[in-house]
Design an enzyme around this catalytic site. Structure first.
Site, PDB file in Angstrom:
ATOM      1  N   CYS A  84      16.953  65.075  43.664  1.00 18.47           N
ATOM      2  CA  CYS A  84      15.968  65.564  42.693  1.00 18.47           C
ATOM      3  C   CYS A  84      15.675  64.481  41.648  1.00 18.47           C
ATOM      4  O   CYS A  84      15.094  63.473  41.987  1.00 18.47           O
ATOM      5  CB  CYS A  84      16.435  66.877  42.071  1.00 18.47           C
ATOM      6  N   HIS A 201      17.979  70.353  46.817  1.00 14.93           N
ATOM      7  CA  HIS A 201      19.348  70.269  46.292  1.00 14.93           C
ATOM      8  C   HIS A 201      20.381  70.708  47.323  1.00 14.93           C
ATOM      9  O   HIS A 201      20.680  71.906  47.428  1.00 14.93           O
ATOM     10  CB  HIS A 201      19.482  71.161  45.060  1.00 14.93           C
ATOM     11  N   GLU A 203      23.556  70.253  47.024  1.00 16.20           N
ATOM     12  CA  GLU A 203      24.739  70.718  46.283  1.00 16.20           C
ATOM     13  C   GLU A 203      24.596  72.162  45.813  1.00 16.20           C
ATOM     14  O   GLU A 203      25.588  72.825  45.515  1.00 16.20           O
ATOM     15  CB  GLU A 203      25.031  69.782  45.098  1.00 16.20           C
TER      16      GLU A 203
END
Length: 223
Positions: A84, A201, A203
């Site tokens: 990002c 994302h 994560e």
């Protein structure tokens, strides 16, 4: 140890550390002014709003002295992942080609999207198969990937596109493109496949309590 570089305005650094821990990888947050630790074996440039996205998203962080260390590490083969805002910093810092700019909607978008795996022969995608459809969250206002047509063609010819935005069935359509990225591109590698940037994302898709674990495959590159 994986260094998760924190800039002023980073807000996904702790998310990255927790997600990496979930796949058995030791990671620590490193303040950008302190440089990279001597035992750094991999680097994550996390999401957020470094320097408030002034000038352009990622432009100021890309000129932090720590990025010289990151580039040197990348050139020596150290795995580097920009997520990002980290992807914006990576492009601005010359780790990968192209740029990220204002979404086609001109609005901040926070939603789950589908991605199709385009290349399963990189450290970031070896946990998947070509054509797999995964679901990751996005959260960005400047996520539209732009690159000259000739350079996009080179990325395609060199098999450097990791993910493309798609629908749930894996179809690459304009309707499935959340931000207007050229070619529906969601993630690419640099000159070396050990360096990658992506707008979605992984994560935030690594823990069951967040609704899914599709992102673990990306993070396992550091294992």
């Amino acid at each position: 140890m994986i260094a998760v570089v924190r800039f002023g305005g980073s807000n996904c650094d702790r998310d990255a550390v927790r997600a990496l821990d979930a796949v058995g990888v030791d990671a620590e947050i490193v303040w950008h002014e302190d440089g990279l630790p001597a035992d750094t074996e991999g680097i994550v440039i996390p999401g957020g709003f470094s320097y408030g996205d002034y000038l352009r998203a990622g432009a100021m962080a890309a000129r932090s002295p720590v990025m010289d260390d990151v580039r040197d590490a990348a050139e020596s083969g150290t795995p580097v992942l920009g997520i990002c805002n980290g992807a914006q910093i990576g492009c601005e810092g010359g780790l990968t080609p192209g740029a990220f700019t204002t979404n086609r909607s001109a609005r901040f978008q926070c939603e789950h999207v589908h991605l199709r795996v385009e290349n399963a022969d990189t450290p970031w995608t070896r946990a998947y198969e070509v054509g797999d459809v995964v679901e990751f969250p996005i959260a960005h206002g400047e996520g539209r990937f732009e690159i000259p047509d000739a350079e996009l063609e080179s990325l395609e010819n060199e098999n450097r596109i990791l993910f493309r935005y798609c629908d749930a069935d894996g179809n690459i359509t304009d309707e499935a493109n959340p931000n207007g990225s050229k070619g529906n591109v969601a993630g690419i590698v640099g000159d070396a496949e050990t360096v990658a940037v992506m707008m979605p994302h992984p994560e935030r898709a690594a823990l069951p309590l967040l609704g899914g674990t599709d992102g673990r495959g990306v993070l396992k590159a550091f294992a």
